[in-house]
Design a protein around this motif. Structure first.
Motif, short mmCIF file in Angstrom:
data_model
loop_
_atom_site.label_atom_id
_atom_site.label_comp_id
_atom_site.label_asym_id
_atom_site.label_seq_id
_atom_site.Cartn_x
_atom_site.Cartn_y
_atom_site.Cartn_z
N ASN A 32 0.84 -1.19 0.00
CA ASN A 32 0.00 0.00 0.00
C ASN A 32 0.88 1.24 0.00
O ASN A 32 1.68 1.44 0.91
N SER A 33 0.73 2.09 -1.01
CA SER A 33 1.59 3.26 -1.16
C SER A 33 1.50 4.19 0.05
O SER A 33 2.52 4.71 0.54
N ARG A 34 0.27 4.41 0.52
CA ARG A 34 0.09 5.31 1.67
C ARG A 34 0.80 4.77 2.91
O ARG A 34 1.51 5.51 3.60
N ASP A 35 0.62 3.47 3.19
CA ASP A 35 1.25 2.88 4.36
C ASP A 35 2.77 2.87 4.24
O ASP A 35 3.49 3.08 5.22
N PHE A 36 3.26 2.63 3.03
CA PHE A 36 4.70 2.63 2.79
C PHE A 36 5.30 3.98 3.17
O PHE A 36 6.28 4.07 3.91
N LEU A 37 4.70 5.05 2.67
CA LEU A 37 5.22 6.39 2.94
C LEU A 37 5.01 6.78 4.40
O LEU A 37 5.86 7.44 5.01
N GLU A 38 3.88 6.37 4.97
CA GLU A 38 3.62 6.70 6.37
C GLU A 38 4.66 6.07 7.29
O GLU A 38 5.22 6.74 8.17
#
Length: 284
Positions: A84-90
C-alpha cells in the motif's frame, strides 16, 4: 548527504501512487522497483540533487543504501506496507522522524521498521475495532490469531461464498488488520473459489515478540506469498472456516476461580497468570 531530508514532513502534499492490486505485479523484483521509484520521486521533489542518481530512468541503489544502510532493510519496509503506497510512505516518514531525519548519522533499520509496524497495529489498527458494539470483529480477529498460533504462519484462505456474508471480515479488511492478496499473486488452485489473505505485518511482529520467538526469518517475508511446493495438495490446511465455532480446546479453566481462559490471552501468555484472579498457572 541525505541529512538534507531533515524537515520533510508527512502531509497533504504526498502524491499517492496506485497499489499493487492495480499493477498485477507478480515478482518481488517488480514490486521492489515500484517502491524504489515511488520513494525516489517523493524525496527528489524536495531534494533536487538526488536526481543525479537517476541515469536513463535507472536509480542507483546508493539511494537506498543512504536511507536504509542495506537493501534488506528496504525490503522490510516494503513487506510491512503490504503493497500500500500510503502505508509505505507513512511508515517511512514515521521512522525518519524517529531518527530526526538525520540520515548523515543514522539509517532506517529493520528493527525500527518492525517496531513502528507493531506500534501502528497495537495503538491504531486494533483500537479501531474496539468500538465494535457486538465485538464480532474482535472475535474473528481472535480466531485468526489462534490460527497464526497453531499454524505458525500468517497466510490463510477463506471461501468466497463466506466472504460476501461476513461484515466482520470486511471490517478487519477495511481497518487493515488483514490484507487480501491481489489475484495475480494467488495460486491458481485457490483463485476461483477462495481469497488469500495475510495477517497484518505488525500483528505478526507482536506475535513473535509475545512468544519470544526469533524473528530472523521475517527478513524473508515478501509481498509475493511463499508457499510450500506441495501447496496444491495441502491448501485446505490454510483454510479458516468462518462458520466453524472455535474449539473449546483453546480454553483452560483456572483452578482458583474456575473461570475459562483463552489460551492466547495476553496475560496468560506473558505472565502465566489468570487474568481474573492473578493465580499463577503452570503452562506446558
Amino acid at each position: 548527504t541525505m541529512d538534507r531530508a531533515k524537515g520533510i514532513q508527512l502531509g497533504e502534499d504526498i502524491q499517492l501512487g496506485q497499489d499493487l492490486d492495480s499493477f498485477f505485479f507478480n515478482t518481488n523484483i517488480k514490486i521492489l522497483n515500484f517502491f524504489k521509484k515511488l520513494l525516489f520521486k517523493r524525496l527528489s521533489h524536495h531534494i533536487p540533487e538526488l536526481k543525479r542518481l537517476e541515469v536513463n530512468h535507472k536509480i542507483d541503489d546508493f539511494f537506498l543504501i543512504e536511507l536504509f544502510d542495506n537493501i534488506g532493510n528496504f525490503k522490510t519496509l516494503v513487506a510491512a506496507s503490504h503493497g500500500n503506497s500510503r502505508d509505505f510512505l507513512e511508515i517511512f516518514f514515521k521512522c525518519a522522524k524517529e531518527i530526526d531525519y538525520n540520515f548523515a548519522q543514522y539509517s532506517i533499520t529493520r528493527e525500527l521498521i518492525q517496531e513502528e509496524a507493531k506500534r501502528i497495529y497495537l495503538f491504531e489498527k486494533r483500537r479501531r475495532i474496539d468500538y465494535d458494539s457486538e465485538g464480532l470483529a474482535k472475535k474473528l480477529l481472535s480466531k485468526i490469531n489462534r490460527y497464526m498460533t497453531e499454524k505458525k504462519r500468517r497466510i490463510f484462505i477463506i471461501k468466497n461464498s463466506q466472504i460476501k456474508k461476513s461484515l466482520e471480515l470486511m471490517k478487519l479488511t477495511d481497518e487493515a488488520l488483514i490484507h487480501p492478496f491481489p489475484s495475480a499473486l494467488t495460486p491458481l488452485i485457490v483463485r476461483d473459489d477462495y481469497k488469500m489473505f495475510s495477517i497484518d505485518y505488525g500483528s505478526y511482529i507482536d506475535w513473535y515478540d509475545t512468544y519470544k520467538k526469533k524473528i530472523k526469518h521475517i527478513l524473508d517475508e515478501s509481498l509475493v506469498p511463499k508457499l510450500p511446493n506441495d501447496f496444491e495438495e495441502i491448501y485446505l490446511d490454510y483454510l479458516i472456516d468462518l462458520n466453524e465455532e472455535s474449539s473449546s480446546i483453546m480454553k483452560i479453566n483456572c483452578p482458583s476461580c474456575n473461570k475459562a481462559i483463552e489460551k492466547d490471552h495476553p496475560v496468560l501468555i506473558k505472565k502465566n497468570l489468570c487474568p481474573y484472579c492473578a493465580f499463577e498457572l503452570k503452562m506446558a
